[in-house]
Every structure is written in C-alpha cells, then in structure tokens.
Design a protein around this motif. Structure first.
Motif, short mmCIF file in Angstrom:
data_model
loop_
_atom_site.label_atom_id
_atom_site.label_comp_id
_atom_site.label_asym_id
_atom_site.label_seq_id
_atom_site.Cartn_x
_atom_site.Cartn_y
_atom_site.Cartn_z
N ASN A 145 0.85 -1.20 0.00
CA ASN A 145 0.00 0.00 0.00
C ASN A 145 0.88 1.23 0.00
O ASN A 145 1.78 1.36 0.83
N GLU A 192 8.65 1.48 3.16
CA GLU A 192 8.37 0.13 2.67
C GLU A 192 9.58 -0.55 2.03
O GLU A 192 9.65 -1.76 1.97
N LEU A 252 -2.93 5.56 6.09
CA LEU A 252 -2.40 4.19 6.04
C LEU A 252 -2.80 3.40 7.29
O LEU A 252 -3.15 2.22 7.20
N LYS A 253 -2.77 4.08 8.44
CA LYS A 253 -3.11 3.42 9.70
C LYS A 253 -4.59 3.01 9.70
O LYS A 253 -4.94 1.88 10.09
N ASN A 303 -6.44 2.46 7.11
CA ASN A 303 -6.61 1.38 6.14
C ASN A 303 -6.18 0.04 6.74
O ASN A 303 -6.83 -0.98 6.53
N LYS A 304 -5.10 0.06 7.51
CA LYS A 304 -4.59 -1.17 8.12
C LYS A 304 -5.59 -1.70 9.15
O LYS A 304 -5.82 -2.91 9.26
N GLN A 305 -6.18 -0.78 9.91
CA GLN A 305 -7.16 -1.18 10.93
C GLN A 305 -8.41 -1.78 10.29
O GLN A 305 -9.03 -2.67 10.84
N ASP A 334 -8.48 -3.48 7.50
CA ASP A 334 -8.19 -4.76 6.83
C ASP A 334 -8.46 -5.96 7.74
O ASP A 334 -8.20 -5.95 8.88
#
Lengths: 140, 84
Positions: free
Chosen positions: A97, A120, B77-78, B80-82, B84
C-alpha cells in the motif's frame, strides 16, 4: 537468495553528461483494478509520495471523491492536493500500500518519497555506477 | 571512439583479441566506457512504458519538510490497516 533488485539510472538529459541521470524506478500502481506502469523518481528529500494529476486520472481516481485535502511545500504548495491510497508493485516484489499526495500539478513525474515509499523499501544508491538497489523492508 | 561505441558486444571482444597487448593497454579505458554505455543502454531499453523522454524538461517539485502532509498520509495508512 537475495531479495533485492538493481535498476539503472535513467538518462533524462544528454547535454549534461553524467549529471543527466536520475534514479527513476518502474512501478505499477493499481486503484480499483485499474493499473498503470510508470516511472517514479526516488526522492529521499521528499517527505511524501506525490502522484501527478494526469496519472491519477488514468487510474480512474475522481478528484471530487477524495475528501482528505492536504498542503504540500515548495512549488507544490501552489497546487491543491488530496490524499489517496494505491497499491504499488515493483517487478516480482509483493504489492504494498502506498499513500500519495495527489496533486493538481500536471507537468511533474511521480515522486516516491519518505512517506511511505522509503518506509516500505530499503534503497541503496550506487551513483558512480549509475545503479540503485531496491529491497522490501524486513518485517518485524 | 565512435567506431567502438556502435559495435555490438561480441564484435568488441573479437576486436580486443586481435590487437597487441600494447594496443590493448591503450584502448582498455575506451572499452570500459563503451561496455558501460552498452550495458546502461540495454538496461534502459528493457524498461517499457517509462514515460521518460530524453532531453525533455522534468521540473522536480520535491516536497521537502511537508510534515503535515506526511502525518495525513500516515493516518490514512493506519486507518486502512485497521480496516483490513
């Protein structure tokens, strides 16, 4: 077996000899099943990744639907930008991502910066050999 | 030097075998540069759809010290990660 890959610097200006090479990395970006292979500048001085407007449009992004506005710095401060989340794939590495500042600026190349490309991937520059090495981060 | 740079790699090797050691010494730096150029060109040609045009102007708009923007992207991003 090493999990890194080497790439060559791209010559973008023949008139200035060796100074005319920059580390452009081929990367495939994906958004909602739309993919686009482009060349991104590895810019360790850039705080964020930057997606040019036309590339976002090619990926099917709609400006009005991106609700997170953000302020960039330098020349890019003159343009609106919005946060978008894409998937990025480099050769046979696993896709990751990547968050981008999608800017209204047109005449720029894709910029791969600290957040979050360099979070990343580990990058090693061999500038004297016109090569650079890319390696996915070691997951803790 | 121009003659050498347009030769393909095998031809360069053949030419190199045909010259005397003294001549080899003289042309070695040229060969090194030529082979480096061939390798770089091959690597460049292998990349498809890079959207890079030689001698085209590409202004670099590097967002230095865009910490507020970086914070926004990290939060995205955080989240989105949570999810998933």
């Amino acid at each position: 077996m090493t999990n890194s890959q080497r790439f060559s610097y791209q010559q973008i200006n023949q008139k200035i000899g060796e100074a005319g090479y920059l580390p452009f990395l081929p990367i495939t970006l994906t958004y909602n099943n739309n993919s686009l292979t482009v060349s991104g500048l590895l810019d360790s001085g850039a705080t964020v990744n930057v997606l040019p407007y036309h590339q976002g449009k090619q990926l099917g992004l709609e400006w009005e639907k991106q609700t997170i506005s953000m302020n960039l710095t330098g020349n890019l401060a003159n343009y609106e930008s919005r946060a978008v989340l894409l998937t990025g794939k480099i050769n046979n590495f696993h896709p990751v991502n990547l968050a981008f500042a999608w800017t209204k600026a047109e005449n720029i190349s894709l910029i791969l910066g600290q957040v979050n490309f360099f979070l990343e991937f580990d990058i090693c520059f061999y500038r004297s050999q016109l090569l650079f090495e890319v390696k996915p981060k070691i997951k803790s | 030097m121009e003659t050498i740079t347009i030769l393909v790699e095998s031809e360069v090797a053949q030419l190199y075998r045909e010259v005397t050691p003294k001549q080899q010494q003289k042309i070695q730096p040229l060969l090194n540069n030529s082979l480096k150029e061939i390798l770089v060109n091959e690597l460049t040609e292998n990349k498809n759809n890079l959207n890079i045009i030689p001698n085209e102007d590409y202004p670099i708009y590097s967002p230095l010290n865009a910490f507020e923007a970086a914070d926004t992207l990290l939060k995205l991003l955080k989240e989105n990660k949570q999810n998933d």
